[in-house]
Write a protein that holds these residues in place. Sequence first.
Motif, PDB file in Angstrom:
ATOM      1  N   GLU A  76      20.657  69.258  72.298  1.00 19.38           N
ATOM      2  CA  GLU A  76      22.049  69.348  71.856  1.00 19.38           C
ATOM      3  C   GLU A  76      22.901  68.272  72.524  1.00 19.38           C
ATOM      4  O   GLU A  76      23.771  67.663  71.890  1.00 19.38           O
ATOM      5  CB  GLU A  76      22.604  70.732  72.173  1.00 19.38           C
ATOM      6  N   TYR A  77      22.628  68.007  73.789  1.00 23.58           N
ATOM      7  CA  TYR A  77      23.356  66.957  74.516  1.00 23.58           C
ATOM      8  C   TYR A  77      23.106  65.592  73.868  1.00 23.58           C
ATOM      9  O   TYR A  77      24.035  64.791  73.691  1.00 23.58           O
ATOM     10  CB  TYR A  77      22.906  66.943  75.977  1.00 23.58           C
ATOM     11  N   LYS A  78      21.853  65.337  73.512  1.00 24.82           N
ATOM     12  CA  LYS A  78      21.516  64.043  72.888  1.00 24.82           C
ATOM     13  C   LYS A  78      22.252  63.868  71.563  1.00 24.82           C
ATOM     14  O   LYS A  78      22.747  62.793  71.252  1.00 24.82           O
ATOM     15  CB  LYS A  78      20.004  63.960  72.671  1.00 24.82           C
ATOM     16  N   ILE A  79      22.327  64.949  70.791  1.00 28.57           N
ATOM     17  CA  ILE A  79      23.016  64.876  69.502  1.00 28.57           C
ATOM     18  C   ILE A  79      24.505  64.627  69.712  1.00 28.57           C
ATOM     19  O   ILE A  79      25.103  63.769  69.057  1.00 28.57           O
ATOM     20  CB  ILE A  79      22.780  66.177  68.707  1.00 28.57           C
ATOM     21  N   ASN A  80      25.100  65.372  70.649  1.00 28.98           N
ATOM     22  CA  ASN A  80      26.536  65.237  70.891  1.00 28.98           C
ATOM     23  C   ASN A  80      26.911  63.869  71.433  1.00 28.98           C
ATOM     24  O   ASN A  80      28.044  63.408  71.251  1.00 28.98           O
ATOM     25  CB  ASN A  80      27.004  66.325  71.856  1.00 28.98           C
ATOM     26  N   HIS A  81      25.965  63.220  72.135  1.00 21.61           N
ATOM     27  CA  HIS A  81      26.247  61.914  72.738  1.00 21.61           C
ATOM     28  C   HIS A  81      25.577  60.771  71.987  1.00 21.61           C
ATOM     29  O   HIS A  81      25.462  59.661  72.502  1.00 21.61           O
ATOM     30  CB  HIS A  81      25.812  61.906  74.205  1.00 21.61           C
ATOM     31  N   ASP A  82      25.135  61.068  70.747  1.00 19.33           N
ATOM     32  CA  ASP A  82      24.587  60.040  69.862  1.00 19.33           C
ATOM     33  C   ASP A  82      23.435  59.281  70.512  1.00 19.33           C
ATOM     34  O   ASP A  82      23.354  58.052  70.459  1.00 19.33           O
ATOM     35  CB  ASP A  82      25.691  59.068  69.433  1.00 19.33           C
ATOM     36  N   ILE A  83      22.527  60.027  71.164  1.00 17.69           N
ATOM     37  CA  ILE A  83      21.347  59.429  71.785  1.00 17.69           C
ATOM     38  C   ILE A  83      20.171  59.615  70.837  1.00 17.69           C
ATOM     39  O   ILE A  83      19.821  60.744  70.480  1.00 17.69           O
ATOM     40  CB  ILE A  83      21.054  60.095  73.145  1.00 17.69           C
ATOM     41  N   HIS A  84      19.555  58.515  70.431  1.00 23.48           N
ATOM     42  CA  HIS A  84      18.521  58.569  69.397  1.00 23.48           C
ATOM     43  C   HIS A  84      17.117  58.311  69.932  1.00 23.48           C
ATOM     44  O   HIS A  84      16.144  58.395  69.172  1.00 23.48           O
ATOM     45  CB  HIS A  84      18.820  57.551  68.293  1.00 23.48           C
ATOM     46  N   GLU A  85      16.976  57.977  71.208  1.00 22.11           N
ATOM     47  CA  GLU A  85      15.649  57.737  71.753  1.00 22.11           C
ATOM     48  C   GLU A  85      14.806  59.008  71.694  1.00 22.11           C
ATOM     49  O   GLU A  85      15.310  60.119  71.903  1.00 22.11           O
ATOM     50  CB  GLU A  85      15.737  57.274  73.220  1.00 22.11           C
ATOM     51  N   ASN A  86      13.509  58.846  71.396  1.00 33.65           N
ATOM     52  CA  ASN A  86      12.602  59.983  71.332  1.00 33.65           C
ATOM     53  C   ASN A  86      12.109  60.301  72.742  1.00 33.65           C
ATOM     54  O   ASN A  86      11.274  59.603  73.286  1.00 33.65           O
ATOM     55  CB  ASN A  86      11.419  59.654  70.414  1.00 33.65           C
ATOM     56  N   TRP A  87      12.617  61.330  73.320  1.00 37.63           N
ATOM     57  CA  TRP A  87      12.269  61.701  74.691  1.00 37.63           C
ATOM     58  C   TRP A  87      11.104  62.687  74.771  1.00 37.63           C
ATOM     59  O   TRP A  87      10.737  63.117  75.844  1.00 37.63           O
ATOM     60  CB  TRP A  87      13.488  62.321  75.392  1.00 37.63           C
ATOM     61  N   SER A  88      10.530  63.069  73.657  1.00 35.90           N
ATOM     62  CA  SER A  88       9.401  64.008  73.670  1.00 35.90           C
ATOM     63  C   SER A  88       8.466  63.696  72.512  1.00 35.90           C
ATOM     64  O   SER A  88       8.829  63.017  71.556  1.00 35.90           O
ATOM     65  CB  SER A  88       9.902  65.453  73.568  1.00 35.90           C
ATOM     66  N   THR A  89       7.219  64.174  72.606  1.00 40.55           N
ATOM     67  CA  THR A  89       6.228  63.972  71.549  1.00 40.55           C
ATOM     68  C   THR A  89       6.577  64.830  70.329  1.00 40.55           C
ATOM     69  O   THR A  89       6.889  66.004  70.462  1.00 40.55           O
ATOM     70  CB  THR A  89       4.829  64.373  72.050  1.00 40.55           C
ATOM     71  N   VAL A  90       6.523  64.214  69.177  1.00 42.85           N
ATOM     72  CA  VAL A  90       6.848  64.934  67.941  1.00 42.85           C
ATOM     73  C   VAL A  90       5.578  65.583  67.398  1.00 42.85           C
ATOM     74  O   VAL A  90       4.612  64.907  67.082  1.00 42.85           O
ATOM     75  CB  VAL A  90       7.453  63.985  66.891  1.00 42.85           C
ATOM     76  N   GLU A  91       5.579  66.888  67.329  1.00 42.82           N
ATOM     77  CA  GLU A  91       4.455  67.638  66.780  1.00 42.82           C
ATOM     78  C   GLU A  91       4.929  68.426  65.567  1.00 42.82           C
ATOM     79  O   GLU A  91       6.117  68.730  65.433  1.00 42.82           O
ATOM     80  CB  GLU A  91       3.887  68.610  67.822  1.00 42.82           C
ATOM     81  N   ARG A  92       3.987  68.769  64.695  1.00 46.31           N
ATOM     82  CA  ARG A  92       4.270  69.635  63.556  1.00 46.31           C
ATOM     83  C   ARG A  92       3.115  70.620  63.422  1.00 46.31           C
ATOM     84  O   ARG A  92       1.970  70.200  63.261  1.00 46.31           O
ATOM     85  CB  ARG A  92       4.462  68.834  62.264  1.00 46.31           C
ATOM     86  N   VAL A  93       3.444  71.902  63.485  1.00 44.11           N
ATOM     87  CA  VAL A  93       2.427  72.948  63.473  1.00 44.11           C
ATOM     88  C   VAL A  93       2.388  73.628  62.113  1.00 44.11           C
ATOM     89  O   VAL A  93       3.427  73.976  61.552  1.00 44.11           O
ATOM     90  CB  VAL A  93       2.713  73.990  64.577  1.00 44.11           C
ATOM     91  N   MET A  94       1.164  73.830  61.614  1.00 45.98           N
ATOM     92  CA  MET A  94       0.977  74.505  60.324  1.00 45.98           C
ATOM     93  C   MET A  94      -0.052  75.611  60.495  1.00 45.98           C
ATOM     94  O   MET A  94      -1.079  75.440  61.141  1.00 45.98           O
ATOM     95  CB  MET A  94       0.495  73.481  59.288  1.00 45.98           C
ATOM     96  N   VAL A  95       0.223  76.775  59.905  1.00 42.51           N
ATOM     97  CA  VAL A  95      -0.690  77.909  59.943  1.00 42.51           C
ATOM     98  C   VAL A  95      -1.073  78.276  58.513  1.00 42.51           C
ATOM     99  O   VAL A  95      -0.199  78.453  57.663  1.00 42.51           O
ATOM    100  CB  VAL A  95      -0.047  79.129  60.641  1.00 42.51           C
ATOM    101  N   SER A  96      -2.359  78.370  58.276  1.00 43.98           N
ATOM    102  CA  SER A  96      -2.850  78.797  56.963  1.00 43.98           C
ATOM    103  C   SER A  96      -3.125  80.290  57.008  1.00 43.98           C
ATOM    104  O   SER A  96      -3.892  80.771  57.845  1.00 43.98           O
ATOM    105  CB  SER A  96      -4.139  78.040  56.608  1.00 43.98           C
ATOM    106  N   ILE A  97      -2.476  81.040  56.115  1.00 45.02           N
ATOM    107  CA  ILE A  97      -2.648  82.495  56.113  1.00 45.02           C
ATOM    108  C   ILE A  97      -3.238  82.960  54.785  1.00 45.02           C
ATOM    109  O   ILE A  97      -3.308  82.216  53.806  1.00 45.02           O
ATOM    110  CB  ILE A  97      -1.316  83.224  56.374  1.00 45.02           C
TER     111      ILE A  97
END
Length: 376
Positions: free
Chosen positions: A233-254
């Motif tokens: 939230e701080y990054k968004i409010n201060h217009d910080i666009h650097e990726n500070w964490s690994t982007v993951e996407r999780v999918m579950v097949s049910i």
Amino acid sequence: MDKKRANLEQALNACKKETTGLLKVFLGYAPGVGKTYTMLNEANRRFKRGEDIVIGYFESHGRQDTIDQLKDLPQIPLKDILYNNITLTEMNLEEILKRKPKLVIIDELAHTNAPGSKNRKRYEDVLEILNCGINVYTTVNLQHLESLNDVIRQITGVNVNETVPDIILEDSEVVVIDITPDSLRNRLQRGDIYKEPLIERSLSNFFRKGNLTALRELTLRQTADEVDEDLEEYKINHDIHENWSTVERVMVSISSSHQSQRLIRMGSVLSKKYKCAFYVVYVDCTHRFSPADTPNKLDTLNKNILLAESLNATVKKLKGRSVSKELVKFAHDTHITKLIIGHSKRTTIQKFFRGSTINKLLNHSKNIQIIVVPYE
């Protein structure tokens, strides 16, 4: 129960309005860490400053130190509910709404209300109170979070039936009440948590040091997740666009199996760990050898979907002759990094004609981690 009562999603959306009360949750990793004591202590400090505070529900469990914290705090009388010729006492929701204090103290958020109450769960009462502009202090233990249900059972051997949707904590201020496992065990041995004969049995079961250490670590990780959200939230409010964490996407097949609920909760835990997108996908298979749907199967599938939605998953329905093909296509289109699937339950004949879904996923997916979970 009143059929017109707002469902959870509607209530949570209403709680985001500017007129909504604020929710503060005192979170612990086990009974006896001091959640209620700390909550009442803070309430008393505010009460002495002249704030309008009442106790809506309080559970002492016979702990004198906690009872002593009541001091001069006014209490809303509890409500008697007659059920099967037995009188049960519950929080008086109607009286709280009528009194409309600035802050109400409500212990044990995960409690299930007595039959005949307006709402089935106490957290639903709390949502209604918040929607009326009243602030709420409440308590809950980690084992009552819906997404951690399977993990808690694996660690402690205890199946927790009373759960709270994680989204309630995500929209609240969370205060972690923490002491070391050794200190908590000492409290138990002194009789400060339970009385005899529960002490020795508790020490050798739920309150084993290994259990408490694991639960404490889970709680601290939960806190770290909340801090990570504040940072985002701080990054968004201060217009910080650097990726500070690994982007993951999780999918579950049910599927229409009740075992899919285990996969959904596992996916929810992973998505919370990585703070990433969480998809739950099911395939309406049109292959001629695909087993036909039955009312029981459809009912179980619907329950699985409802659980996924309650854990903030994006649910997608796919359709095609090949389950594996549809899953792989969706995974690639959505840039999935982790795919969770249950162990195949196809018969030998089905595998002969249609092959193995897991093998096909392994052969055709690229840069996707496949997590195969054996069914219990």
